[in-house]
Write a protein that holds these residues in place. Structure first.
Motif, short mmCIF file in Angstrom:
data_model
loop_
_atom_site.label_atom_id
_atom_site.label_comp_id
_atom_site.label_asym_id
_atom_site.label_seq_id
_atom_site.Cartn_x
_atom_site.Cartn_y
_atom_site.Cartn_z
N THR A 97 0.33 -0.99 -0.13
CA THR A 97 -0.31 -0.23 -0.31
C THR A 97 1.26 1.38 0.15
O THR A 97 1.04 2.31 -0.75
CB THR A 97 -0.89 -0.09 1.10
N GLN A 98 2.19 1.03 1.15
CA GLN A 98 3.18 2.44 0.66
C GLN A 98 3.37 3.00 -0.52
O GLN A 98 3.21 3.97 -1.38
CB GLN A 98 4.10 2.41 1.18
N GLN A 99 3.94 1.65 -1.56
CA GLN A 99 4.38 1.91 -2.40
C GLN A 99 3.77 2.29 -3.44
O GLN A 99 3.72 2.63 -4.71
CB GLN A 99 5.56 0.27 -3.43
N ALA A 100 1.91 2.04 -3.71
CA ALA A 100 1.44 2.48 -4.51
C ALA A 100 0.80 3.23 -4.29
O ALA A 100 0.74 3.97 -5.16
CB ALA A 100 -0.36 1.26 -3.91
N GLY A 101 1.35 4.27 -2.81
CA GLY A 101 0.92 5.15 -2.81
C GLY A 101 1.74 6.32 -3.54
O GLY A 101 1.73 7.82 -3.89
N GLU A 102 3.26 5.64 -3.04
CA GLU A 102 3.86 6.43 -4.29
C GLU A 102 4.38 6.40 -5.06
O GLU A 102 4.77 7.46 -6.01
CB GLU A 102 5.63 6.16 -3.92
N LEU A 104 1.22 6.07 -7.80
CA LEU A 104 0.51 6.60 -7.63
C LEU A 104 -0.73 7.07 -6.91
O LEU A 104 -1.53 6.64 -6.13
CB LEU A 104 -1.07 5.03 -8.82
N ARG A 105 -0.29 8.47 -7.16
CA ARG A 105 -1.07 8.95 -5.94
C ARG A 105 -2.06 8.82 -5.94
O ARG A 105 -3.16 9.22 -6.74
CB ARG A 105 -0.45 10.44 -5.61
N GLY A 106 -3.13 8.91 -4.41
CA GLY A 106 -4.25 9.37 -4.60
C GLY A 106 -5.56 7.80 -5.06
O GLY A 106 -6.37 8.32 -5.29
N GLY A 107 -5.17 6.54 -5.01
CA GLY A 107 -5.41 5.32 -5.76
C GLY A 107 -6.33 5.15 -5.00
O GLY A 107 -7.67 3.98 -5.33
N ALA A 108 -6.69 4.99 -3.63
CA ALA A 108 -7.83 4.72 -2.81
C ALA A 108 -8.65 5.69 -2.91
O ALA A 108 -9.49 4.95 -3.35
CB ALA A 108 -6.73 4.70 -1.64
N LEU A 109 -8.90 7.22 -2.96
CA LEU A 109 -9.85 7.83 -3.01
C LEU A 109 -10.00 7.70 -4.25
O LEU A 109 -11.34 7.62 -4.93
CB LEU A 109 -8.89 8.62 -2.95
N ILE A 110 -9.60 7.50 -5.44
CA ILE A 110 -10.29 7.18 -7.19
C ILE A 110 -10.46 6.03 -6.84
O ILE A 110 -12.02 5.94 -7.45
CB ILE A 110 -8.88 7.69 -7.81
N GLY A 111 -10.34 5.18 -6.50
CA GLY A 111 -11.08 3.22 -6.52
C GLY A 111 -12.14 3.58 -5.82
O GLY A 111 -13.14 2.88 -6.46
N ALA A 112 -12.02 4.12 -4.47
CA ALA A 112 -13.87 4.66 -4.00
C ALA A 112 -14.59 4.86 -4.51
O ALA A 112 -15.39 4.53 -4.54
CB ALA A 112 -13.76 4.65 -2.91
N LYS A 137 -10.67 7.40 -15.83
CA LYS A 137 -9.99 6.96 -15.21
C LYS A 137 -8.56 7.01 -16.15
O LYS A 137 -7.15 7.00 -15.40
CB LYS A 137 -10.06 5.65 -14.45
N GLY A 138 -8.07 6.02 -17.23
CA GLY A 138 -7.31 6.38 -18.26
C GLY A 138 -7.16 7.14 -18.68
O GLY A 138 -5.37 7.21 -17.69
N LEU A 139 -8.04 8.16 -19.00
CA LEU A 139 -7.22 9.27 -19.69
C LEU A 139 -6.43 10.14 -17.90
O LEU A 139 -5.83 10.84 -18.34
CB LEU A 139 -8.12 9.69 -20.44
N ALA A 140 -6.86 9.86 -17.21
CA ALA A 140 -6.44 10.64 -16.03
C ALA A 140 -5.20 10.65 -15.54
O ALA A 140 -4.34 11.03 -15.04
CB ALA A 140 -7.98 11.00 -14.86
N ARG A 141 -4.89 9.55 -15.26
CA ARG A 141 -3.65 7.89 -15.29
C ARG A 141 -2.54 8.22 -16.31
O ARG A 141 -1.82 7.97 -15.88
CB ARG A 141 -4.42 6.76 -14.85
N TYR A 142 -2.78 8.48 -17.93
CA TYR A 142 -1.89 8.24 -18.35
C TYR A 142 -0.93 8.91 -18.70
O TYR A 142 0.34 8.47 -18.70
CB TYR A 142 -2.50 8.45 -19.76
N PRO A 143 -1.40 10.45 -17.95
CA PRO A 143 0.49 11.20 -18.17
C PRO A 143 1.34 10.74 -16.95
O PRO A 143 2.40 10.15 -16.78
CB PRO A 143 0.29 12.37 -17.65
N GLU A 144 0.74 10.01 -16.10
CA GLU A 144 1.40 9.08 -14.11
C GLU A 144 2.10 8.19 -14.82
O GLU A 144 3.09 7.42 -14.40
CB GLU A 144 0.31 9.23 -13.39
N PHE A 163 -1.66 -0.94 -11.96
CA PHE A 163 -2.57 -0.02 -11.84
C PHE A 163 -4.12 -0.46 -12.93
O PHE A 163 -5.11 -0.79 -12.18
CB PHE A 163 -2.45 1.75 -13.66
N ILE A 164 -3.54 -1.75 -14.23
CA ILE A 164 -4.26 -2.90 -14.37
C ILE A 164 -4.89 -3.61 -13.37
O ILE A 164 -6.14 -3.73 -13.15
CB ILE A 164 -3.54 -3.14 -15.81
N ILE A 165 -4.27 -4.25 -12.72
CA ILE A 165 -4.75 -5.26 -11.54
C ILE A 165 -5.32 -4.53 -10.54
O ILE A 165 -6.68 -4.91 -10.30
CB ILE A 165 -3.53 -5.85 -10.68
#
Length: 184
Positions: A97-102, A104-112, A137-144, A163-165
């Motif tokens: 979870t810590q690695q995910a936060g580093e 792709l930031r905001g993943g938990a809130l975006i996922g909810a 979601k895909g278009l917003a995350r593409y730059p990251e 991101f995909i999983i």
């Protein structure tokens, strides 16, 4: 049968809350996520075996709608992070979870938000909403996903894989919760 379905859905919701609750590390979150998934699967089997629950829409529709919606949003987070911990072989769930936060930031809130939007669009009878949510979601995350600003230990392929999983797990959970509600 209505009572059994309600109890199993309620137990799943309680387990989802427990998986998010801060704890001292005594109960592994992956076990809680497994029990949560087992309860929801049992509820689905009861509904399928009984060809739906007679009178449930009239009597319990609002309760089931809220409970399965809350389960879709709250239960998908622990399940997704548990799946990602399995993918990050050797990492604990908190390290993953810590690695995910580093990465792709905001993943938990975006996922909810994603799970809520998908659940809502399926329950509302508008499955096209699923495509819109995933496109946004895909278009917003593409730059990251293509950003060179990631930590040196993380490759762009690893970011895309997470991101995909994560997205697939989250979406499938939302659709499962909506499908449980709508099964006849």
């Amino acid at each position: 049968m209505t009572a059994a379905v309600l109890v199993l859905t309620g137990v799943s919701l309680v387990l989802a809350v427990l998986a998010w609750w801060p704890k001292s590390g005594s109960t592994p979150e992956i076990v809680i996520s497994g029990f949560m998934l087992a309860c929801l699967t049992a509820a689905a089997i009861l509904l399928l075996a009984g060809h739906g629950v007679q009178g449930w829409r009239e009597t319990w529709w609002n309760i089931l709608l809220l409970a399965s919606g809350a389960l879709a949003v709250a239960g998908g987070g622990p399940l997704t992070t548990s799946v990602l911990a399995l993918v990050d072989r050797g990492n604990t769930r908190s390290q993953s979870t810590q690695q995910a936060g580093e990465v792709l930031r905001g993943g938990a809130l975006i996922g909810a938000l994603e799970r809520g939007a998908i659940y809502g669009s399926i329950v509302a009878g508008w499955p096209e909403g699923l495509a819109i949510v995933l496109a946004i979601k895909g278009l917003a995350r593409y730059p990251e996903l293509r950003s060179p600003d990631q930590p040196a230990s993380v490759t762009p392929q690893a970011v895309a894989e997470r991101f995909i999983i994560g997205t697939f797990t989250s979406v499938l959970w939302s659709v499962l919760c909506a499908g449980l509600l709508l099964s006849k």
